[in-house]
Design a protein around this motif. Structure first.
Motif, short mmCIF file in Angstrom:
data_model
loop_
_atom_site.label_atom_id
_atom_site.label_comp_id
_atom_site.label_asym_id
_atom_site.label_seq_id
_atom_site.Cartn_x
_atom_site.Cartn_y
_atom_site.Cartn_z
N GLN A 227 0.83 -1.20 0.00
CA GLN A 227 0.00 0.00 0.00
C GLN A 227 0.87 1.27 0.00
O GLN A 227 0.54 2.26 -0.67
CB GLN A 227 -0.91 0.00 1.23
N ARG A 228 1.97 1.25 0.72
CA ARG A 228 2.86 2.41 0.74
C ARG A 228 3.48 2.64 -0.63
O ARG A 228 3.63 3.79 -1.08
CB ARG A 228 3.95 2.23 1.79
N THR A 229 3.85 1.56 -1.30
CA THR A 229 4.41 1.68 -2.65
C THR A 229 3.40 2.28 -3.60
O THR A 229 3.72 3.16 -4.42
CB THR A 229 4.87 0.30 -3.15
N ARG A 230 2.16 1.84 -3.51
CA ARG A 230 1.12 2.39 -4.38
C ARG A 230 0.84 3.86 -4.06
O ARG A 230 0.57 4.66 -4.95
CB ARG A 230 -0.15 1.56 -4.24
N ALA A 231 0.88 4.17 -2.76
CA ALA A 231 0.65 5.56 -2.38
C ALA A 231 1.74 6.47 -2.95
O ALA A 231 1.46 7.60 -3.39
CB ALA A 231 0.59 5.69 -0.86
N ALA A 232 2.97 6.00 -2.93
CA ALA A 232 4.07 6.80 -3.44
C ALA A 232 3.94 7.07 -4.93
O ALA A 232 4.39 8.10 -5.43
CB ALA A 232 5.41 6.12 -3.13
N GLY A 233 3.33 6.15 -5.67
CA GLY A 233 3.20 6.33 -7.10
C GLY A 233 1.89 6.93 -7.55
O GLY A 233 1.68 7.12 -8.75
N THR B 297 -0.83 9.75 -8.23
CA THR B 297 -0.85 11.19 -8.50
C THR B 297 -2.13 11.85 -8.02
O THR B 297 -2.13 13.05 -7.72
CB THR B 297 -0.68 11.44 -10.00
N ASP B 298 -3.20 11.08 -7.91
CA ASP B 298 -4.46 11.63 -7.42
C ASP B 298 -4.43 11.70 -5.90
O ASP B 298 -4.16 10.69 -5.23
CB ASP B 298 -5.62 10.75 -7.89
N PRO B 299 -4.70 12.86 -5.30
CA PRO B 299 -4.62 13.00 -3.84
C PRO B 299 -5.56 12.05 -3.10
O PRO B 299 -5.18 11.46 -2.08
CB PRO B 299 -4.98 14.47 -3.60
N GLU B 300 -6.78 11.92 -3.58
CA GLU B 300 -7.74 11.05 -2.89
C GLU B 300 -7.29 9.59 -2.96
O GLU B 300 -7.39 8.85 -1.98
CB GLU B 300 -9.12 11.21 -3.51
N LEU B 301 -6.81 9.18 -4.11
CA LEU B 301 -6.32 7.81 -4.25
C LEU B 301 -5.12 7.57 -3.35
O LEU B 301 -5.01 6.52 -2.70
CB LEU B 301 -5.95 7.55 -5.71
N ARG B 302 -4.24 8.57 -3.27
CA ARG B 302 -3.07 8.43 -2.41
C ARG B 302 -3.47 8.31 -0.95
O ARG B 302 -2.91 7.49 -0.21
CB ARG B 302 -2.12 9.63 -2.61
N ARG B 303 -4.46 9.08 -0.51
CA ARG B 303 -4.91 8.97 0.88
C ARG B 303 -5.51 7.59 1.16
O ARG B 303 -5.33 7.03 2.25
CB ARG B 303 -5.95 10.06 1.17
N GLY B 304 -6.21 7.06 0.17
CA GLY B 304 -6.76 5.71 0.35
C GLY B 304 -5.68 4.67 0.55
O GLY B 304 -5.78 3.81 1.42
N TYR B 305 -4.62 4.74 -0.26
CA TYR B 305 -3.51 3.82 -0.10
C TYR B 305 -2.84 3.99 1.26
O TYR B 305 -2.47 3.02 1.92
CB TYR B 305 -2.48 4.04 -1.21
N GLU B 306 -2.65 5.24 1.67
CA GLU B 306 -2.01 5.49 2.96
C GLU B 306 -2.84 4.94 4.12
O GLU B 306 -2.30 4.39 5.09
CB GLU B 306 -1.76 6.99 3.12
N THR B 307 -4.15 5.10 4.02
CA THR B 307 -5.02 4.57 5.07
C THR B 307 -4.96 3.04 5.10
O THR B 307 -4.89 2.43 6.17
CB THR B 307 -6.48 5.02 4.84
N GLY B 308 -4.98 2.43 3.92
CA GLY B 308 -4.86 0.98 3.87
C GLY B 308 -3.56 0.49 4.46
O GLY B 308 -3.53 -0.53 5.15
N ALA B 309 -2.47 1.21 4.21
CA ALA B 309 -1.18 0.83 4.78
C ALA B 309 -1.20 0.93 6.29
O ALA B 309 -0.66 0.06 7.00
CB ALA B 309 -0.08 1.72 4.19
N GLN B 310 -1.85 1.97 6.81
CA GLN B 310 -1.90 2.14 8.25
C GLN B 310 -2.73 1.04 8.92
O GLN B 310 -2.37 0.49 9.97
CB GLN B 310 -2.49 3.51 8.60
N VAL B 311 -3.87 0.68 8.31
CA VAL B 311 -4.72 -0.38 8.86
C VAL B 311 -3.96 -1.70 8.88
O VAL B 311 -3.96 -2.43 9.88
CB VAL B 311 -6.03 -0.50 8.07
#
Length: 322
Positions: free
Chosen positions: A179-185, A187-201
């Motif tokens: 999830q962190r790797t996907r968040a880093a790549g 470009t859409d802010p909302e999509l990036r927040r979703g990946y970051e949240t998934g990584a945290q969970v």
């Protein structure tokens, strides 16, 4: 007379007589009747013998062939269906347990045991004493977040549960990294927040399992009627639903009620950002609950019986009922 005899395969085609030798006697190429028929009888007998051997081999091969598994394709569902009232489920489970006849299989009857609170691995042996435990159902009770429901096979308590939770923790570490790797790549802010949240969970789930959290809330056990009834009367056991129709655990779907659910079985709304946007292929079906966080010090203890139930009328904390 030769003119009235049927033609024979061992004779040459009929033609004009060329002399006395062609008219009579063995010299004309005709063998005695006994000699002419014997090769045919031997050939027929040999064919019949071969056919008998082939039939015998075919029958034996069919006898040795294993009978098909009649349970393939059958799915047994045990537990409460989404949207069903939990009090009704508890009453029905108690009635089925009371009506369970004596006798039956010497190995006992399968049953789904639901707990009134989350239990750590160290508390399972005493809680489930007297019955054979086949598997446990676990989830990390993260407050306001989705967490995966996992079934862990069990032979020895608590070792197998601890080892299974360590395996889940390792998988959750991989999920968090993905999830962190996907968040880093992204470009859409909302999509990036979703990946970051998934990584945290995923990271929170990994930490809880690695600490030996109080995450077990149900078990599939096997025992006789009296042992199952005795189990139902113990503290922290919310219900025991017998499942005599269950034969194969790999063809079973178990849906025990969560400890904090009290009126209707349903996944409550997630109170935080939805983490499912970048869900990896390793994720399993999840349920959203609202429960107290788990601390490493809770290993071997039962989680507090008071939880913030999403089904409370006023939304405030309520004691978890049996």
């Amino acid at each position: 007379m030769r003119a009235t005899e049927p033609p024979r395969s061992d004779q040459p085609p009929s033609g004009p007589d060329t002399g006395p030798a062609a008219a009579t006697g063995p010299a004309a190429g005709r063998a005695p009747a006994g000699v002419a028929r014997r090769p045919r009888l031997l050939t027929s007998a040999a064919l019949l013998a071969v056919a008998a051997v082939l039939l015998t081999v075919g029958w034996a091969s069919r006898q040795d062939r294993p009978v098909g598994d009649r349970t393939v394709g059958e799915v047994t569902r045990v537990g409460i269906a989404s949207g069903d009232p939990i009090p009704g489920y508890l009453r029905a489970a108690a009635a089925e347990l009371a009506a369970l006849p004596a006798g039956g299989s010497t190995a006992g009857t399968y049953a789904l045991v639901s707990f009134s609170a989350y239990v750590a691995p160290g508390g399972l042996a005493a809680l489930l004493d007297g019955v054979s435990v086949a598997e446990v159902v676990v989830r990390a009770p993260l407050p306001g977040r989705q967490s995966e429901i996992v079934r862990l096979p069990v032979q020895w308590l608590p070792q197998d549960v601890t080892a299974g939770m360590a395996g889940v923790a390792a998988r959750k570490d991989r999920e968090a990294a993905d999830q962190r790797t996907r968040a880093a790549g992204a470009t859409d802010p909302e999509l990036r927040r979703g990946y970051e949240t998934g990584a945290q969970v995923a990271a929170d789930e990994a930490a809880a399992y690695r600490a030996g959290c109080a995450c077990v809330y149900a078990a599939v056990v096997r025992g006789g009627p009296e042992a199952l009834r005795a189990l139902a009367g113990r503290p922290r056991v919310r219900s025991v639903e017998p499942a005599p129709e269950l034969r194969r655990l790999d063809r079973a779907v178990v849906t025990p009620p969560l400890p904090e659910q009290r009126d209707v079985a349903r996944p409550p709304a997630d109170t935080g950002p939805a983490p499912g946007v970048g869900e990896t292929s390793e994720a399993a079906p999840k349920v959203v609950v609202s429960s107290p966080p788990v601390s490493p010090a809770s290993a071997g203890e039962v989680a507090p019986s008071a939880a913030t139930s999403p089904y409370a009328a006023d939304g405030g904390p309520e004691a978890v009922p049996r």
